[in-house]
Motif scaffolding. Structure first.
Motif, PDB file in Angstrom:
ATOM      1  N   HIS A   1       0.960  -1.150  -0.023  1.00  0.00           N
ATOM      2  CA  HIS A   1      -0.137   0.098   0.046  1.00  0.00           C
ATOM      3  C   HIS A   1       0.802   1.267   0.113  1.00  0.00           C
ATOM      4  O   HIS A   1       1.775   1.483   0.808  1.00  0.00           O
ATOM      5  CB  HIS A   1      -0.900   0.036   1.185  1.00  0.00           C
ATOM      6  CG  HIS A   1      -2.016   1.084   1.297  1.00  0.00           C
ATOM      7  ND1 HIS A   1      -1.951   2.323   1.419  1.00  0.00           N
ATOM      8  CD2 HIS A   1      -3.550   0.737   0.924  1.00  0.00           C
ATOM      9  CE1 HIS A   1      -3.039   3.095   1.142  1.00  0.00           C
ATOM     10  NE2 HIS A   1      -3.695   2.123   0.936  1.00  0.00           N
ATOM     11  N   PRO A   2       0.453   2.274  -0.880  1.00  0.00           N
ATOM     12  CA  PRO A   2       1.498   3.497  -0.661  1.00  0.00           C
ATOM     13  C   PRO A   2       1.519   3.864   0.570  1.00  0.00           C
ATOM     14  O   PRO A   2       2.812   4.636   0.749  1.00  0.00           O
ATOM     15  CB  PRO A   2       0.670   4.414  -1.950  1.00  0.00           C
ATOM     16  CG  PRO A   2      -0.140   3.489  -2.539  1.00  0.00           C
ATOM     17  CD  PRO A   2      -0.433   2.270  -1.889  1.00  0.00           C
TER      18      PRO A   2
ATOM     19  N   CYS B   1     -11.231   5.792  -2.158  1.00  0.00           N
ATOM     20  CA  CYS B   1     -10.060   5.275  -1.109  1.00  0.00           C
ATOM     21  C   CYS B   1      -9.819   6.664  -0.143  1.00  0.00           C
ATOM     22  O   CYS B   1      -9.672   7.605  -0.752  1.00  0.00           O
ATOM     23  CB  CYS B   1      -8.852   4.780  -1.792  1.00  0.00           C
ATOM     24  SG  CYS B   1      -7.437   4.899  -1.140  1.00  0.00           S
TER      25      CYS B   1
ATOM     26  N   PHE C   1      -7.196   7.532   0.900  1.00  0.00           N
ATOM     27  CA  PHE C   1      -6.071   7.704   0.937  1.00  0.00           C
ATOM     28  C   PHE C   1      -5.566   8.488  -0.298  1.00  0.00           C
ATOM     29  O   PHE C   1      -4.564   9.272  -0.406  1.00  0.00           O
ATOM     30  CB  PHE C   1      -4.910   6.782   1.158  1.00  0.00           C
ATOM     31  CG  PHE C   1      -3.406   6.909   1.158  1.00  0.00           C
ATOM     32  CD1 PHE C   1      -2.817   7.784   2.058  1.00  0.00           C
ATOM     33  CD2 PHE C   1      -2.582   6.651   0.089  1.00  0.00           C
ATOM     34  CE1 PHE C   1      -1.502   7.902   2.293  1.00  0.00           C
ATOM     35  CE2 PHE C   1      -1.411   6.924   0.143  1.00  0.00           C
ATOM     36  CZ  PHE C   1      -0.859   7.566   1.056  1.00  0.00           C
ATOM     37  N   HIS C   2      -6.763   8.723  -1.090  1.00  0.00           N
ATOM     38  CA  HIS C   2      -6.523   9.041  -2.566  1.00  0.00           C
ATOM     39  C   HIS C   2      -6.123  10.527  -2.698  1.00  0.00           C
ATOM     40  O   HIS C   2      -5.053  10.960  -3.701  1.00  0.00           O
ATOM     41  CB  HIS C   2      -7.835   8.972  -3.588  1.00  0.00           C
ATOM     42  CG  HIS C   2      -8.693  10.059  -3.364  1.00  0.00           C
ATOM     43  ND1 HIS C   2     -10.033   9.769  -2.707  1.00  0.00           N
ATOM     44  CD2 HIS C   2      -8.758  11.279  -3.869  1.00  0.00           C
ATOM     45  CE1 HIS C   2     -10.701  10.794  -2.834  1.00  0.00           C
ATOM     46  NE2 HIS C   2      -9.894  11.855  -3.561  1.00  0.00           N
TER      47      HIS C   2
ATOM     48  N   CYS D   1      -2.253  10.101  -2.422  1.00  0.00           N
ATOM     49  CA  CYS D   1      -1.398   9.010  -3.180  1.00  0.00           C
ATOM     50  C   CYS D   1      -0.850   9.573  -4.457  1.00  0.00           C
ATOM     51  O   CYS D   1      -1.786  10.047  -5.426  1.00  0.00           O
ATOM     52  CB  CYS D   1      -2.718   7.786  -3.391  1.00  0.00           C
ATOM     53  SG  CYS D   1      -1.873   6.514  -4.045  1.00  0.00           S
TER      54      CYS D   1
ATOM     55  N   TYR E   1      -0.293   7.371  -6.824  1.00  0.00           N
ATOM     56  CA  TYR E   1      -0.742   6.315  -7.958  1.00  0.00           C
ATOM     57  C   TYR E   1      -2.109   6.603  -8.131  1.00  0.00           C
ATOM     58  O   TYR E   1      -2.855   5.524  -8.786  1.00  0.00           O
ATOM     59  CB  TYR E   1      -0.144   4.985  -7.430  1.00  0.00           C
ATOM     60  CG  TYR E   1       1.009   4.720  -7.007  1.00  0.00           C
ATOM     61  CD1 TYR E   1       2.184   4.827  -7.764  1.00  0.00           C
ATOM     62  CD2 TYR E   1       1.376   4.249  -5.607  1.00  0.00           C
ATOM     63  CE1 TYR E   1       3.355   4.606  -7.613  1.00  0.00           C
ATOM     64  CE2 TYR E   1       2.752   4.481  -5.301  1.00  0.00           C
ATOM     65  CZ  TYR E   1       3.732   4.364  -6.470  1.00  0.00           C
ATOM     66  OH  TYR E   1       4.930   4.185  -5.998  1.00  0.00           O
ATOM     67  N   VAL E   2      -2.769   7.687  -7.689  1.00  0.00           N
ATOM     68  CA  VAL E   2      -4.311   7.577  -7.645  1.00  0.00           C
ATOM     69  C   VAL E   2      -4.860   7.411  -9.196  1.00  0.00           C
ATOM     70  O   VAL E   2      -4.305   7.994 -10.074  1.00  0.00           O
ATOM     71  CB  VAL E   2      -4.902   8.946  -7.030  1.00  0.00           C
ATOM     72  CG1 VAL E   2      -4.263  10.108  -7.691  1.00  0.00           C
ATOM     73  CG2 VAL E   2      -6.426   9.018  -6.926  1.00  0.00           C
TER      74      VAL E   2
ATOM     75  N   CYS F   1     -10.156   4.888  -7.604  1.00  0.00           N
ATOM     76  CA  CYS F   1      -9.673   5.262  -6.659  1.00  0.00           C
ATOM     77  C   CYS F   1     -10.675   6.345  -5.899  1.00  0.00           C
ATOM     78  O   CYS F   1     -10.918   6.268  -4.753  1.00  0.00           O
ATOM     79  CB  CYS F   1      -8.315   5.729  -6.256  1.00  0.00           C
ATOM     80  SG  CYS F   1      -7.138   4.610  -7.112  1.00  0.00           S
TER      81      CYS F   1
ATOM     82  N   ALA G   1     -11.367   0.509  -1.719  1.00  0.00           N
ATOM     83  CA  ALA G   1     -10.511  -0.757  -2.228  1.00  0.00           C
ATOM     84  C   ALA G   1     -11.154  -1.926  -1.265  1.00  0.00           C
ATOM     85  O   ALA G   1     -11.040  -1.574  -0.086  1.00  0.00           O
ATOM     86  CB  ALA G   1      -9.372  -0.504  -2.464  1.00  0.00           C
TER      87      ALA G   1
ATOM     88  N   CYS H   1      -6.067  -1.953  -1.747  1.00  0.00           N
ATOM     89  CA  CYS H   1      -5.540  -0.958  -2.864  1.00  0.00           C
ATOM     90  C   CYS H   1      -6.035  -1.475  -4.004  1.00  0.00           C
ATOM     91  O   CYS H   1      -5.902  -2.590  -4.489  1.00  0.00           O
ATOM     92  CB  CYS H   1      -4.105  -0.898  -2.734  1.00  0.00           C
ATOM     93  SG  CYS H   1      -3.679   0.577  -3.789  1.00  0.00           S
ATOM     94  N   HIS H   2      -6.849  -0.417  -4.935  1.00  0.00           N
ATOM     95  CA  HIS H   2      -7.208  -0.908  -6.220  1.00  0.00           C
ATOM     96  C   HIS H   2      -5.961  -1.309  -7.321  1.00  0.00           C
ATOM     97  O   HIS H   2      -6.079  -1.926  -8.042  1.00  0.00           O
ATOM     98  CB  HIS H   2      -7.945   0.365  -6.849  1.00  0.00           C
ATOM     99  CG  HIS H   2      -9.201   0.365  -6.326  1.00  0.00           C
ATOM    100  ND1 HIS H   2     -10.178  -0.580  -6.169  1.00  0.00           N
ATOM    101  CD2 HIS H   2      -9.918   1.552  -5.813  1.00  0.00           C
ATOM    102  CE1 HIS H   2     -11.311   0.229  -5.663  1.00  0.00           C
ATOM    103  NE2 HIS H   2     -10.835   1.456  -5.205  1.00  0.00           N
ATOM    104  N   MET H   3      -4.845  -0.736  -6.988  1.00  0.00           N
ATOM    105  CA  MET H   3      -3.899  -0.691  -7.703  1.00  0.00           C
ATOM    106  C   MET H   3      -2.903  -2.023  -7.514  1.00  0.00           C
ATOM    107  O   MET H   3      -1.767  -2.185  -8.312  1.00  0.00           O
ATOM    108  CB  MET H   3      -3.005   0.503  -8.053  1.00  0.00           C
ATOM    109  CG  MET H   3      -3.822   1.662  -8.427  1.00  0.00           C
ATOM    110  SD  MET H   3      -4.408   1.425 -10.076  1.00  0.00           S
ATOM    111  CE  MET H   3      -6.154   1.563  -9.872  1.00  0.00           C
TER     112      MET H   3
END
Ligand code: SF4
Length: 324
Positions: free
Chosen positions: A252-253, A290, A292-293, A296, A298-299, A303, A308, A321-323
């Motif tokens: 997770h980021p 999410c 955290f978006h 993040c 990597y959003v 997200c 997620a 996490c979606h990614m």
């Protein structure tokens, strides 16, 4: 070291959530949403395991501890102890299970009666069968937590914070629990304090057959003594893995940034600090999707739309996490 895979769970926490309802109006109160303190948090605690959950102040650790012990009513989800749903227990069966699940509060001093000497604190907590010879057992408990017998006549006001925590732990052990939930205090020397208590609990685990859920602000102590480590962010568990796996391959980021900023943890890419923009959201202003978006790097569009799912990315390694 305990390997989680080959042991039965003592405790199962299943999509546990804790919301505080909000109301508006004076004469006629109407619902006005809810503060989401804890959201959809799931994990298992295995027999003999040291599971450390880390998260900054406000991440939901204390609410998780209280909700597990039903000191706060879960809004959703359930807690199972040895297969028994705590919400279904009443009366003596609930009291019996509560003795097996003991919480050491974050503010150990506030959890003690200010006018009660340490000896009485322990005497009051003894299991009924031990009240016949209380002095022997009280001395034994003091020794277990490295609490000087000379302090047994002191009230909490004459004890240091550290001594209050040890007394709180001794009181929890007096009930002969199977699970200790230790909510570490938030303080500047948290690493040292956390390290000392983790070391102590670790040393007690095998002799007392204890499983421990240790909730701490800093990841540093966890990496010496934890079997598994979880990361909480803004009221949700967002990653959970065996200690070595999480230190080498955080997915997770937020975990990556948290661990990269923690001295002494090996195996992160480049060992460089990943600075996060902004601050963690509070329960009243959690972003959609999410949580955290906004921070993040990597959003992606998805997200912003949906939180997620909590899923297993590899055996024993869970993440939201979606990614990933
Ligand atoms: S779900 Fe999206 S915003 Fe959230 S941590 Fe993963 S990549 Fe970042």
């Amino acid at each position: 070291m305990v390997t989680a895979e080959n042991l039965a769970p003592v405790l199962q926490v299943d999509r546990l959530s804790y919301y505080i309802p909000l109301w508006r109006g004076y004469l006629v109160r109407q619902p006005a949403g809810a503060l989401r303190i804890l959201d959809s948090t799931s994990f298992e605690l295995y027999s003999g395991e040291m599971l450390v959950l880390v998260g900054e102040s406000g991440s939901g650790k204390s609410s998780l501890a209280k909700t597990i012990l039903h000191l706060a009513s879960p809004g959703f989800g359930r807690v199972m102890y040895r297969g028994q749903d705590l919400a279904q227990l009443r009366g003596e069966s609930l009291r019996a299970v509560r003795r097996k699940l003991q919480l050491v509060f974050q503010d150990a001093r506030a959890a003690l009666n200010p006018i009660m000497p340490a000896r009485e604190v322990l005497a009051e907590a003894l299991a009924p069968g031990e009240r016949i010879r209380p002095n022997e057992r009280i001395l034994e408990l003091a020794e277990l937590v490295e609490f000087s017998p000379a302090l047994l006549s002191c009230t909490p006001g004459a004890l240091s914070d550290e001594q209050c925590r040890r007394l709180g732990l001794a009181r929890a052990l007096a009930a002969e629990p199977e699970v200790i939930v230790y909510d570490a205090p938030v303080r500047p020397d948290a690493d040292q304090a956390g390290l000392g208590m983790l070391r102590l609990l670790r040393s007690l685990q095998s002799s007392l057959s204890l499983s421990c859920l240790f909730l701490d602000r800093s990841p540093s102590p966890a990496y010496r003594y934890a079997d598994r480590v979880g990361v909480m962010y803004a009221g949700r568990l967002i990653e959970l893995a065996p200690q070595e796996e999480l230190s080498r391959h955080p997915l997770h980021p937020y975990s990556q940034a948290l661990l990269a900023a923690t001295p002494g943890i090996r195996g992160l890419p480049g060992d460089k600090v990943l600075r996060l923009p902004g601050e963690s959201p509070r329960p009243g202003n959690l972003p959609g999707g999410c949580r955290f978006h906004p921070r993040c790097r990597y959003v992606q569009p998805v997200c912003l739309e949906a939180d997620a799912e909590w899923r297993q990315a590899s055996p024993g390694h869970w993440v939201a996490c979606h990614m990933v």
